[in-house]
Design an enzyme around this catalytic site. Structure first.
Site, short mmCIF file in Angstrom:
data_model
loop_
_atom_site.label_atom_id
_atom_site.label_comp_id
_atom_site.label_asym_id
_atom_site.label_seq_id
_atom_site.Cartn_x
_atom_site.Cartn_y
_atom_site.Cartn_z
CB SER A 24 -0.95 -0.05 1.10
OG SER A 24 -1.78 -1.18 1.19
N1 SAH Z 1 -1.10 -4.51 3.97
C1 SAH Z 1 -0.92 -4.99 2.78
C2 SAH Z 1 -1.12 -4.33 1.54
C3 SAH Z 1 -1.39 -5.50 0.51
S1 SAH Z 1 -2.39 -5.27 -0.77
C4 SAH Z 1 1.09 -4.25 3.22
O1 SAH Z 1 1.48 -3.17 4.12
O2 SAH Z 1 1.10 -4.50 1.72
C5 SAH Z 1 -4.35 -6.20 -0.19
C6 SAH Z 1 -3.84 -7.77 -0.04
O3 SAH Z 1 -4.58 -8.76 1.06
C7 SAH Z 1 -3.18 -8.12 -1.36
O4 SAH Z 1 -2.31 -8.77 -0.37
C8 SAH Z 1 -3.93 -9.99 -1.60
O5 SAH Z 1 -3.46 -10.60 -1.57
C9 SAH Z 1 -5.06 -9.61 0.40
N2 SAH Z 1 -6.51 -10.11 -0.21
C10 SAH Z 1 -7.21 -9.83 -1.01
N3 SAH Z 1 -8.07 -10.58 -0.33
C11 SAH Z 1 -7.94 -11.06 0.34
C12 SAH Z 1 -9.08 -12.06 1.61
N4 SAH Z 1 -10.32 -12.42 1.69
N5 SAH Z 1 -8.47 -12.73 2.51
C13 SAH Z 1 -6.83 -12.28 2.78
N6 SAH Z 1 -6.04 -11.44 2.27
C14 SAH Z 1 -6.60 -10.58 1.04
#
Ligand code: SAH
Length: 217
Positions: A65
């Protein structure tokens, strides 16, 4: 060995200044952002990108993010030391580190196994301790509920009722809600007696929340 040089720290200070200019004001959040080496989540070739205020690909079609977004979600969550926090979407693990720097007890869940394993290994090597779960976080994670705070880091079509159920009272959920292009940041506060206060904040652009309560089963 994690390298965090004078140059890295300088770049990080500049990023923090940018975030302050964009309106992030909670000193505890800024301090946490100052502590976590974001370049560790990047390939060496992309060092210049690590301290720019933007999202960046981490593989599997997902992103780390944008620092501003991480800061806003963390500010809205109003983390206090000892808070039990569920983070939905571990991704790179960066947001998880910020929560740990704020002395939260973190449960972080990731849908995609390669990302779950990568984040777990990286954070462990950095000396961070969290509960890493591989699974569908769109349903929360009932085994450890209730949580003082729940932070969803992927865009949801609507607020899953089950996440509100897994909140403690008092407790707070921070979740981006909307279509595939942009989502509104929504906070749901649960007060003692289970009174609910819903607030809408600014618009952001997240990758889609997958899973049962998300966009794809
Ligand atoms: N908090 C993360 C942001 C990653 S982007 C960071 O600091 O890097 C969002 C993430 O959510 C992705 O890795 C994606 O695979 C995950 N995601 C999407 N749907 C999800 C679900 N139902 N349960 C768990 N993770 C999920």
């Amino acid at each position: 060995m994690i390298e965090d040089s004078y140059r890295h720290r300088g770049m990080r200070r500049a990023l923090i200044k940018t975030l302050e200019e964009k309106g992030i004001s909670d000193p505890k959040v800024l301090n946490a952002l100052k502590k976590v080496p974001r370049h560790v989540f990047f390939d060496k070739a992309f060092l210049e990108h690590a301290y720019q205020d933007k999202a960046f690909p981490i593989g599997e079609g997902q992103t780390i993010s944008q620092p501003y977004t991480v800061a806003v979600q963390t500010e809205l969550a109003q983390i206090v030391p000892g808070d039990k926090v569920l983070e939905i979407g571990t991704g790179s693990g960066y947001q998880c580190c910020i929560l740990l720097e704020l002395e939260a007890k973190v449960y972080t869940i990731e849908y995609l196994r390669p990302l779950h394993l990568q984040a777990k290994n990286l954070l462990t090597s950095m000396g961070y301790q969290a509960h890493f779960i591989h699974g569908d976080g769109s349903k929360g994670f009932s085994a450890y509920a209730p949580y003082d705070k729940i932070i969803v880091t992927a865009g949801a079509p609507s607020v899953p009722e089950i996440l509100i159920e897994q909140l403690a009272a008092p407790g707070k959920l921070v979740i981006p809600v909307g279509g595939s292009e942009r989502q509104e940041m929504v906070t749901i506060q649960k007060l003692p007696g289970n009174k609910i206060i819903k607030k809408e904040h600014n618009y952001f652009s997240f990758v889609p929340l997958l899973g049962e309560q998300g966009w794809r089963k």
